[in-house]
Design a protein around this motif. Structure first.
Motif, PDB file in Angstrom:
ATOM      1  N   ARG A  68       0.911  -1.351   0.038  1.00 17.69           N
ATOM      2  CA  ARG A  68       0.046   0.121   0.001  1.00 17.69           C
ATOM      3  C   ARG A  68       0.804   1.281  -0.023  1.00 17.69           C
ATOM      4  NH1 ARG A  68      -5.346  -0.815   1.362  1.00 17.69           N
ATOM      5  NH2 ARG A  68      -5.297   1.315   2.415  1.00 17.69           N
ATOM      6  N   LEU A  69       2.179   1.194  -0.330  1.00 19.62           N
ATOM      7  CA  LEU A  69       3.218   2.008  -0.202  1.00 19.62           C
ATOM      8  C   LEU A  69       2.828   3.215  -1.237  1.00 19.62           C
ATOM      9  CD1 LEU A  69       5.654   3.273   1.107  1.00 19.62           C
ATOM     10  CD2 LEU A  69       6.945   2.003  -0.492  1.00 19.62           C
ATOM     11  N   ARG A  70       2.594   4.518  -0.895  1.00 17.42           N
ATOM     12  CA  ARG A  70       2.362   5.613  -1.873  1.00 17.42           C
ATOM     13  C   ARG A  70       3.592   6.315  -2.241  1.00 17.42           C
ATOM     14  NH1 ARG A  70      -2.949   6.704  -1.733  1.00 17.42           N
ATOM     15  NH2 ARG A  70      -4.134   5.789   0.051  1.00 17.42           N
ATOM     16  N   VAL A  71       3.342   6.948  -3.089  1.00 18.73           N
ATOM     17  CA  VAL A  71       4.415   7.467  -3.954  1.00 18.73           C
ATOM     18  C   VAL A  71       5.378   8.657  -2.950  1.00 18.73           C
ATOM     19  CG1 VAL A  71       5.484   9.247  -5.990  1.00 18.73           C
ATOM     20  CG2 VAL A  71       3.437   7.274  -6.437  1.00 18.73           C
ATOM     21  N   ARG A  72       4.447   9.401  -2.440  1.00 20.86           N
ATOM     22  CA  ARG A  72       5.218  10.375  -1.655  1.00 20.86           C
ATOM     23  C   ARG A  72       6.194   9.755  -0.720  1.00 20.86           C
ATOM     24  NH1 ARG A  72       3.776  15.470  -0.549  1.00 20.86           N
ATOM     25  NH2 ARG A  72       1.644  15.196  -1.453  1.00 20.86           N
TER      26      ARG A  72
END
Length: 375
Positions: A64-68
């Motif tokens: 679920r890692l986000r780009v930011r």
């Protein structure tokens, strides 16, 4: 600020290698065994003032890692700071590579291949480092997007005076490697030079594969070029140890030892030890029955892009020819895609006649042998 980065003393399988000096505004490409090229990229990244290669996790690893979050983590690893200044660098870099700032809210697993590549370039760019490293940065990017992205990156590197070391096993990716290309295979630096030198006179298996030739170690003596104990020989002006290349279409094959298409006395018997697809071609791997007569070689059997007629030879300078005078009768009898009429006049016949273990007879076009000094 130093305009050059020394690439001496890099680590490869516990040994030091020297890739010279990298000038700001240029790129050095690495090709070869992925494990070896990755090791060298990481060795470059361990040098002072060099940004580490950004590696965007994919599939289950991205979770679920986000780009930011990923980008902030990378910039911390690259000692690029944090806070508002880092956020501004991040946004500017994303825009530079055609990404909207809103992408920072996206999950990594939701990104298309082209956007992952842009993100990789943008992350390294945002580090602010003059020296950047990448591991296969254009991998999986579709061809119609890859060229534009690669050329845009090359322009930015040149215009802003960055220096880059990257790995890739795509010949077209190395067109931007102005500082040269290193061929690294089996934990050894096989060759270092321009793309033209690496491809036109290959010393390793990967450049040979990419340029469509077999490569051998040979010996030039008393005006003759020989490869091992093989009876396949050619005249040469060189002397000493040499490398020799032979194109994948520089031999004519037949099931008949006395095929009238053969025009020389040097016809040898070989066994097909492997079959594979390569692009539009069907290809065979041959092993000679008698190593004192023949050569082990890869040969194109058929070209489904529509090429008809006998196997055409192409020397390293790109000049096309045919295997002796056999071209005329062969061309007349060959069907769609057929390169060796002696193996079958149609693709269906070819597939029925040619299997792993099939014995064939081979005539090599010795005029297509290209030799060059080892040193």
């Amino acid at each position: 600020m130093n305009d050059e980065l020394s690439l001496a003393g890099l680590q490869l399988a516990g040994r030091e290698i020297d890739l010279g000096r990298l000038r700001a505004g240029t790129m050095l490409g690495l090709m070869g065994s992925p494990d070896s090229t990755t090791e060298v990229v990481l060795s470059v990244a361990a040098l002072s003032h060099v940004a580490p290669p950004p590696r965007v996790p994919t599939g289950d690893r991205s979770g679920r890692l986000r780009v930011r979050s990923w980008m902030k983590h990378y910039l911390r690893d690259a000692d690029a700071g944090s806070g508002e200044a880092a956020s501004a660098q991040m946004t500017d870099a994303l825009t530079t590579f055609g990404l909207r700032p809103e992408i920072l809210r996206h999950r990594l697993r939701d990104l298309e291949a082209a956007d992952r590549a842009r993100l990789t370039l943008a992350a390294a760019w945002a580090s602010g480092s003059r020296w950047l490293t990448f591991i296969d940065p254009f991998a999986s990017v579709p061809g119609h997007l890859r060229t534009g992205l690669r050329n845009r990156f090359a322009e930015l590197v040149r215009d802003e005076g960055r220096g880059v070391v990257f790995s890739s096993n795509s010949l077209t990716d190395h067109t931007i490697a102005e500082a040269g290309v290193a061929d690294i295979e089996k934990d050894q630096l096989v060759a270092l030079g321009s793309l033209e030198e690496i491809v036109s006179e290959p010393r390793g298996s990967l450049p040979a594969e990419l340029s469509g030739v077999n490569v051998y170690s040979g010996l030039a003596r008393r005006g003759w070029l020989s490869i091992g104990h093989s009876a396949v020989k050619a005249r040469t002006e060189l002397d000493g140890k040499v490398f020799v290349t032979l194109g994948w279409r520089a031999a004519l094959l037949s099931l008949d030892e006395h095929d009238p298409a053969f025009t020389s006395a040097t016809v040898f018997e070989a066994i097909i030890t492997g079959l594979r697809d390569r692009g539009s071609c069907l290809q065979a791997k041959l092993s000679p029955v008698d190593t004192e007569m023949g050569l082990a070689l890869d040969v194109d059997l058929a070209d489904l892009a529509g090429t008809a007629g006998a196997a055409r030879t192409t020397d390293i300078d790109g000049a096309a020819g045919t295997t002796g005078s056999a071209d005329a009768p062969a061309a007349a009898s060959a069907g769609f895609g057929i390169l060796h009429p002696g193996l079958g006049s149609t693709v269906a016949d070819l597939l029925a006649n040619v299997k792993v273990g099939t014995h064939v007879f081979v005539e090599v076009d010795t005029s297509a042998l290209h030799a060059y000094a080892v040193e």
